[in-house]
Design a protein around this motif. Structure first.
Motif, short mmCIF file in Angstrom:
data_model
loop_
_atom_site.label_atom_id
_atom_site.label_comp_id
_atom_site.label_asym_id
_atom_site.label_seq_id
_atom_site.Cartn_x
_atom_site.Cartn_y
_atom_site.Cartn_z
N ALA A 150 12.22 3.33 -2.98
CA ALA A 150 11.31 2.48 -3.37
C ALA A 150 9.48 2.80 -3.36
CB ALA A 150 11.37 1.15 -2.64
N LYS A 151 9.43 3.94 -2.95
CA LYS A 151 8.08 4.23 -2.86
C LYS A 151 7.34 4.10 -4.11
CE LYS A 151 7.88 7.75 0.40
NZ LYS A 151 7.38 9.14 0.92
N ILE A 152 7.73 4.11 -5.21
CA ILE A 152 6.85 3.90 -6.56
C ILE A 152 6.53 2.43 -6.67
CG2 ILE A 152 9.08 3.62 -7.98
CD1 ILE A 152 5.51 5.14 -8.94
N LEU A 153 7.72 1.33 -6.28
CA LEU A 153 7.16 0.31 -6.15
C LEU A 153 6.08 -0.35 -5.10
CD1 LEU A 153 10.91 -1.22 -6.37
CD2 LEU A 153 9.23 -1.07 -8.08
N PHE A 154 5.95 0.50 -4.22
CA PHE A 154 4.89 0.44 -3.31
C PHE A 154 3.59 0.59 -3.75
CE2 PHE A 154 8.44 0.95 0.22
CZ PHE A 154 8.38 -0.44 0.35
N VAL A 155 3.47 1.72 -4.48
CA VAL A 155 2.24 2.02 -5.49
C VAL A 155 1.94 0.98 -6.49
CG1 VAL A 155 1.31 3.80 -6.85
CG2 VAL A 155 2.66 4.54 -4.70
N LEU A 156 3.10 0.47 -7.08
CA LEU A 156 2.76 -0.50 -8.13
C LEU A 156 2.32 -1.64 -7.54
CD1 LEU A 156 5.74 0.24 -10.46
CD2 LEU A 156 3.39 0.77 -11.09
N SER A 157 2.70 -1.94 -6.26
CA SER A 157 2.29 -3.32 -5.51
C SER A 157 0.99 -3.09 -5.18
CB SER A 157 3.12 -3.64 -4.23
OG SER A 157 3.03 -2.67 -3.22
N VAL A 158 0.34 -1.94 -4.96
CA VAL A 158 -1.00 -2.11 -4.71
C VAL A 158 -1.80 -2.11 -5.97
CG1 VAL A 158 -2.73 -0.28 -4.23
CG2 VAL A 158 -0.75 -0.49 -2.59
N PHE A 212 -7.74 -0.51 -11.42
CA PHE A 212 -7.52 0.90 -10.79
C PHE A 212 -8.43 1.46 -9.43
CE2 PHE A 212 -8.19 5.61 -11.03
CZ PHE A 212 -6.97 5.99 -10.65
N VAL A 213 -9.71 1.02 -10.01
CA VAL A 213 -10.89 1.26 -8.94
C VAL A 213 -10.70 0.67 -7.59
CG1 VAL A 213 -13.11 0.76 -8.37
CG2 VAL A 213 -12.48 1.96 -10.78
N TYR A 214 -10.15 -0.79 -7.90
CA TYR A 214 -9.75 -1.41 -6.40
C TYR A 214 -8.57 -0.66 -5.72
CZ TYR A 214 -12.91 -5.43 -7.33
OH TYR A 214 -13.97 -6.14 -7.27
N SER A 215 -7.60 -0.38 -6.60
CA SER A 215 -6.41 0.35 -6.08
C SER A 215 -6.78 1.48 -5.37
CB SER A 215 -5.45 0.43 -7.18
OG SER A 215 -5.02 -0.49 -7.79
N VAL A 216 -7.83 2.24 -5.78
CA VAL A 216 -7.89 3.55 -5.10
C VAL A 216 -8.85 3.25 -3.91
CG1 VAL A 216 -9.31 5.65 -5.40
CG2 VAL A 216 -7.93 5.04 -7.25
N LEU A 217 -9.92 2.22 -3.98
CA LEU A 217 -10.59 2.06 -2.94
C LEU A 217 -9.71 1.41 -1.80
CD1 LEU A 217 -13.72 0.22 -4.44
CD2 LEU A 217 -13.62 2.60 -3.19
N PHE A 218 -8.46 0.59 -2.17
CA PHE A 218 -7.63 -0.13 -1.22
C PHE A 218 -7.17 1.20 -0.49
CE2 PHE A 218 -3.32 -1.34 -0.11
CZ PHE A 218 -3.58 -2.07 0.92
N TYR A 219 -6.41 2.15 -1.26
CA TYR A 219 -5.72 3.23 -0.76
C TYR A 219 -6.47 4.34 0.53
CZ TYR A 219 -3.21 7.48 -0.29
OH TYR A 219 -2.70 8.66 0.20
N LEU A 220 -8.00 4.43 -0.17
CA LEU A 220 -8.90 5.25 0.61
C LEU A 220 -9.37 4.27 1.94
CD1 LEU A 220 -11.34 6.73 -1.99
CD2 LEU A 220 -9.59 7.74 -0.83
N SER A 221 -9.38 3.09 1.78
CA SER A 221 -9.79 2.23 3.05
C SER A 221 -8.65 2.18 4.07
CB SER A 221 -10.42 0.96 2.55
OG SER A 221 -9.24 0.36 2.04
N THR A 222 -7.36 2.07 3.49
CA THR A 222 -6.25 2.07 4.42
C THR A 222 -6.08 3.45 5.25
OG1 THR A 222 -4.69 2.58 2.84
CG2 THR A 222 -4.89 0.24 3.22
N MET A 223 -6.59 4.32 4.54
CA MET A 223 -6.50 5.85 4.95
C MET A 223 -7.39 5.90 6.29
SD MET A 223 -4.29 7.53 3.56
CE MET A 223 -4.50 9.22 3.80
N PHE A 224 -8.64 5.15 6.02
CA PHE A 224 -9.69 5.22 7.08
C PHE A 224 -9.03 4.25 8.14
CE2 PHE A 224 -12.62 6.59 3.65
CZ PHE A 224 -12.94 7.72 4.21
N VAL A 225 -8.63 3.25 7.88
CA VAL A 225 -8.22 2.17 9.17
C VAL A 225 -7.01 3.04 9.79
CG1 VAL A 225 -6.85 0.05 9.23
CG2 VAL A 225 -8.85 0.21 8.03
N ARG A 226 -6.02 3.86 9.40
CA ARG A 226 -4.85 4.16 9.96
C ARG A 226 -5.38 5.47 10.89
NH1 ARG A 226 -0.51 7.45 6.89
NH2 ARG A 226 -1.54 6.69 5.14
#
Length: 126
Positions: free
Chosen positions: A73-81, A112-126
């Protein structure tokens, strides 16, 4: 797996419906003036993306582990973002639609910009 798809489709259909409502209602409202107001719309939109994508992602992750789908279900997680990004992009899109810039590409691009920013920000938080 079908539960995950339905869980993702319902917020997607709701956000598309809201986009068309905003587009229709914006014709009768005055445009937003000022760079400060647009900056606030963009920041609050990102916060909405952060909250919605986190909630939907965690909910879908819990549903995936409950049903035993797991890694498929990884693609569904990406789509949820991206769906979370669509929800957050409604705020700046509303301001642009009031200024008669109601192209759907603006909404999809800012999601799309928000999704990328969300992904990058979660990388920093992790």
């Amino acid at each position: 797996m079908i539960k995950l798809i339905i869980t993702l489709l319902l917020p997607l259909l709701a956000v598309v419906w809201l986009m068309y409502v905003i587009k229709r209602k914006a014709k009768y409202q005055t445009p937003v003036d000022g760079i400060g107001a647009m900056l606030i719309y963009w920041i609050v939109g990102f916060l909405v993306t952060w909250l919605f994508a986190t909630y939907l992602g965690l909910y879908m992750y819990g549903l995936a582990t409950e049903t035993g789908v797991g890694e498929s279900a990884k693609i569904l997680f990406v789509l949820s973002v991206y769906v979370g990004g669509l929800w957050g992009a409604l705020l700046p899109y509303r301001a642009y639609a009031r200024a008669k810039k109601d192209k759907v590409g603006i909404w999809l691009g800012s999601a799309f910009v928000y999704s990328v920013l969300f992904y990058l920000s979660t990388m920093f938080v992790r």
